[in-house]
Design an enzyme around this catalytic site. Structure first.
Site, PDB file in Angstrom:
ATOM      1  N   ARG A  45       0.855  -1.187   0.000  1.00  0.00           N
ATOM      2  CA  ARG A  45       0.000   0.000   0.000  1.00  0.00           C
ATOM      3  C   ARG A  45       0.887   1.231   0.000  1.00  0.00           C
ATOM      4  NH1 ARG A  45      -4.539  -1.607   4.594  1.00  0.00           N
ATOM      5  NH2 ARG A  45      -5.135  -3.573   3.607  1.00  0.00           N
ATOM      6  N   GLN A  58      -0.565  -9.740   5.736  1.00  0.00           N
ATOM      7  CA  GLN A  58      -1.795  -9.843   6.513  1.00  0.00           C
ATOM      8  C   GLN A  58      -2.070 -11.310   6.786  1.00  0.00           C
ATOM      9  OE1 GLN A  58      -4.496  -7.644   3.868  1.00  0.00           O
ATOM     10  NE2 GLN A  58      -4.796  -6.259   5.590  1.00  0.00           N
ATOM     11  N   HIS A 112     -10.879 -15.306   4.591  1.00  0.00           N
ATOM     12  CA  HIS A 112     -12.204 -14.940   4.112  1.00  0.00           C
ATOM     13  C   HIS A 112     -13.128 -16.094   4.421  1.00  0.00           C
ATOM     14  CE1 HIS A 112      -9.447 -12.385   1.707  1.00  0.00           C
ATOM     15  NE2 HIS A 112     -10.263 -11.502   2.231  1.00  0.00           N
ATOM     16  N   LYS A 133     -17.040  -2.923  10.498  1.00  0.00           N
ATOM     17  CA  LYS A 133     -16.037  -3.831  11.075  1.00  0.00           C
ATOM     18  C   LYS A 133     -15.935  -3.677  12.582  1.00  0.00           C
ATOM     19  CE  LYS A 133     -12.284  -0.581  10.107  1.00  0.00           C
ATOM     20  NZ  LYS A 133     -10.870  -0.423   9.809  1.00  0.00           N
ATOM     21  N   HIS A 180     -14.222 -10.740   6.210  1.00  0.00           N
ATOM     22  CA  HIS A 180     -12.774 -10.586   6.060  1.00  0.00           C
ATOM     23  C   HIS A 180     -12.266 -10.449   7.486  1.00  0.00           C
ATOM     24  CE1 HIS A 180     -13.327  -8.557   1.950  1.00  0.00           C
ATOM     25  NE2 HIS A 180     -14.519  -8.497   2.495  1.00  0.00           N
TER      26      HIS A 180
END
Length: 633
Positions: free
Chosen positions: A361, A379, A383, A462, A508
């Site tokens: 990123r 990460q 999923h 989230k 996620h």
RNA sequence: GCUGCUAUGGCUCAGUUGGCAGAGCACGUCCUUGGUAAGGACGAGGUCACGCGUUCGAAUCGCGUUAGCAGCUCCA
């Protein structure tokens, strides 16, 4: 007379017009000294607010969170007065209390220097010693604007309030008058210790489109000893800084050639791989499978996933055979493609697919910070594809997995629920359903959470897990995101019991968050002294002289055979020197071997945490340590 | 990205008003063969982040670039 309900439900009678300060006094002098503000029928008020009817009064001291805020907020006014005295041309912006003290933003022609800060601190102390009181008064909007005619920032704030038709409150401290809702301490004499910690730039109202102001941070306490304790804690945090320890312990390096792209050195790789082994074990146990998806995928995919429209600024792009590609900033689109590879039945669900995905990123250069904020990170993603009926149980399952992982490291956490952001995909109705599902799961588990309005991902709300380290600092790591959008965009399907096609829902989630950040947190949490199972070197063997080198080698070989990570120090140095160095490298066990040990087939054991452990038979030591290393504690 | 500060051997840091680049640790060789936090001697190692300028002369002054630090913003 009025009846006042005090803390704990005690009711006392006071004269009408009595103030919270009087009540505090009547409750005892000791309490009175530390008193900051009062809560009257649940509303924060100055201590001198007269009480005219029956009500509940809570006296708040520096030990209460709200009392502390009032104490620090008042301190910011003192700071502003001190700055006014030394820099008469200053324009004032805002000066709130924060979690760890307070700040005030000033518009001055030149930024403050460290020397300025010392002078301001001296003036601050002088003002406190003079010990003046604060006075509150209210004006209507036109009069308020008149009073603040030379203060453009204050006028902007007043104008925002003007429409509401409310009176605008001010506080006067000495010759400094500030627009302020309060509440405040009645007198500043209780501010016994101050430290102005730093001065930096900060944008007016936090927007980079606005003018950069000069901000001074500070912290104050009612007792000198509390300030000293605070400063010690700051020093401790510096001592544990993972950037410093990362260098000293040769764990990782970040070089000019790749800002934000960390290199992992052999020691750091051991920690990383141990974490990954552990991660695989836990996820296998919780019914996950693992995949790996490509780092570079074509632009079409990112259009379909919505990343191109909502996340482009953070993505690295490239061209292959004249077609546009992007380096993945998230793993989900790849995961979608894997799901679509084959038809699915409701019998397959929930389908938990993990991936240790390396994502890139583009972060602002100024945001980079050791391993905490990097431009490429792994990460520990997964999923979960499921039916709507399975949502709640899955969220509960993920939460219990997180509990297991975090307790492994002795990390406590608190949860924040982030809701729909302005820039989002999908229908309001789906967002509500998803948000309610997250709430319901937390309510079932009885887990408390705070709301973080508008901070969700662009595809769904989230739950963020903020870990608390050994110094009480918090870090956002785990997150559970509930997504109705991606399955729609990718037209995911499963066949239900009714034989019809249905759309699955997905979660996620990451537990570590990013392995890089998590390692940074662990370094600081353990102050570099990793538990045995994570320690890059678990045992150091230190022969006293060359005569024992063969014996040391033999012990080293046996330890390695038992699966332990061993360092042999065969250098021509005295044992005291070797011990010092081993200690600084925070190796859990060191074995000193001299002639005595060679003769008796023993080692002298010294542990990092408990010091000298005496002489132990080699086989006993190996057995005990090998067992301890498997325990992961 | 923005504001401020910083950049000198692998590491931690000195380097005065511009005048031959230093220390400690680490590293190498040798002496020392030792018992629980630094044994001794010698040696090697730096175009002072990079570029342009000012100057007889720049680590030092100016401008620009890069990276780092603190904060803002953003975030795993």
């Amino acid at each position: 007379m009025v009846n006042i309900t005090l803390k704990g439900g005690v009711v006392r009678t006071y004269e009408e017009g009595t103030t919270a300060a009087d009540i505090a006094k009547s409750l005892g002098a000791g309490l009175y000294k530390a008193v900051c503000v009062a809560k009257i029928d649940g509303k924060l008020r100055d201590l001198r607010t007269p009480i005219t009817g029956n009500c509940a009064v809570e006296i708040l001291t520096f030990d209460d969170a709200e009392g502390k805020r009032a104490f620090w907020h008042t301190s910011s006014h003192i700071l502003a007065e001190a700055v006014l005295h030394l820099f008469p041309d200053v324009r004032f912006a805002i000066g709130p209390a924060i979690d760890n003290g307070f700040y005030y933003d000033f518009d001055v022609p030149a930024p403050f220097t460290p020397e300025d800060l010392e002078c301001i601190e001296a003036e601050f102390i002088r003002l406190v010693k003079a010990g003046s009181g604060l006075e509150r008064f209210e004006l209507d909007a036109p009069a308020a604007l008149e009073l603040m005619q030379d203060e453009p920032y204050k006028r902007e704030l007043i104008q925002e309030h003007a429409g509401k038709g409310e009176k605008i409150s001010f506080y006067r401290l000495g010759d400094f008058v500030d627009l302020c809702a309060g509440p405040h301490l009645m007198n500043i004499a209780g501010v016994k210790a101050v430290k102005l910690t730093s001065c930096t730039g900060a944008y007016w109202r936090g927007s980079e489109k606005n003018k950069m102001l000069s901000r001074i941070y500070g912290i104050t306490f009612p007792k000198k000893a509390e300030l000293d304790e605070y400063l010690v804690r700051i020093e401790e945090a510096k001592r544990r800084d993972h950037r410093k320890l990362g260098k000293e312990l040769s764990l990782f390096a970040i070089m000019d050639e790749g800002p934000g792209f960390p290199f992992f050195l052999p020691n750091g790789m051991i920690v990383k791989n141990q974490l990954i082994d552990y991660w695989r074990e836990v996820h296998q146990k919780h019914g996950y499978v693992e995949i790996s998806t490509p780092m570079i995928l074509n632009q079409q995919l990112w259009h379909r996933s919505g990343h191109w429209d909502h996340y482009k600024n953070n993505m690295y792009t490239t061209v292959i055979d004249e077609e546009d590609y992007a380096v993945k900033p998230m793993n989900c689109p790849g995961g979608m493609l894997v799901y679509k590879l084959a038809p699915h039945s409701y019998r397959d669900l929930p389908l938990r697919i993990g991936e240790l995905g390396l994502v890139h990123r583009h972060e602002l250069s100024g945001a980079l910070h050791g391993l905490f904020r990097v431009r490429c990170f792994t990460q520990d993603d997964a999923h979960i594809f499921m039916t709507r009926e399975q949502i709640k149980d899955e969220i509960i399952g993920v939460t219990s997995l997180f509990d297991e992982v975090y307790s492994q490291f002795g990390l406590r956490y608190h949860i924040e629920l982030s809701t729909m952001p302005e820039d989002h995909m999908g229908e309001l109705e789906d967002w509500e359903t998803a948000t309610n599902a997250l709430r319901a799961a937390m309510d079932t588990l009885g887990k408390p959470y705070e709301i973080n309005e508008g901070d969700g991902a662009f595809y769904g709300p989230k739950l963020d897990f903020h870990l608390e380290d050994s110094l009480g600092r918090t870090w956002q790591c785990g997150t559970i995101q509930l997504d109705f959008q991606m399955p729609e965009r990718f037209e995911l399907e499963y066949t239900g019991a009714d034989g019809q096609k249905h759309r699955p829902v997905m979660i996620h989630r990451v537990a570590f968050g990013s392995i890089e950040r998590f390692i940074g947190i662990l370094i600081e949490h353990y102050a570099g002294a990793f538990p045995l199972w994570l320690a890059p070197v678990q045992v150091s063997v230190l022969p006293i002289s060359e005569r024992q080198h063969d014996y040391a080698r033999e012990i080293g070989a046996r330890l390695r055979e038992a699966g332990l990570r061993v360092d042999l120090d065969l250098r021509n140095e005295k044992v005291g020197y070797k011990i010092r160095e081993t200690q600084l490298q925070k190796v859990p066990y060191m074995l000193v071997v001299g002639d005595k040990e060679v003769e008796s087939c023993t080692v002298s054991v010294r542990s990092r945490s408990e010091g000298d452990q005496g002489v132990v038979r080699v086989s006993d030591f190996i057995q005990a340590v090998a067992a301890e290393a498997c325990e992961r504690r």
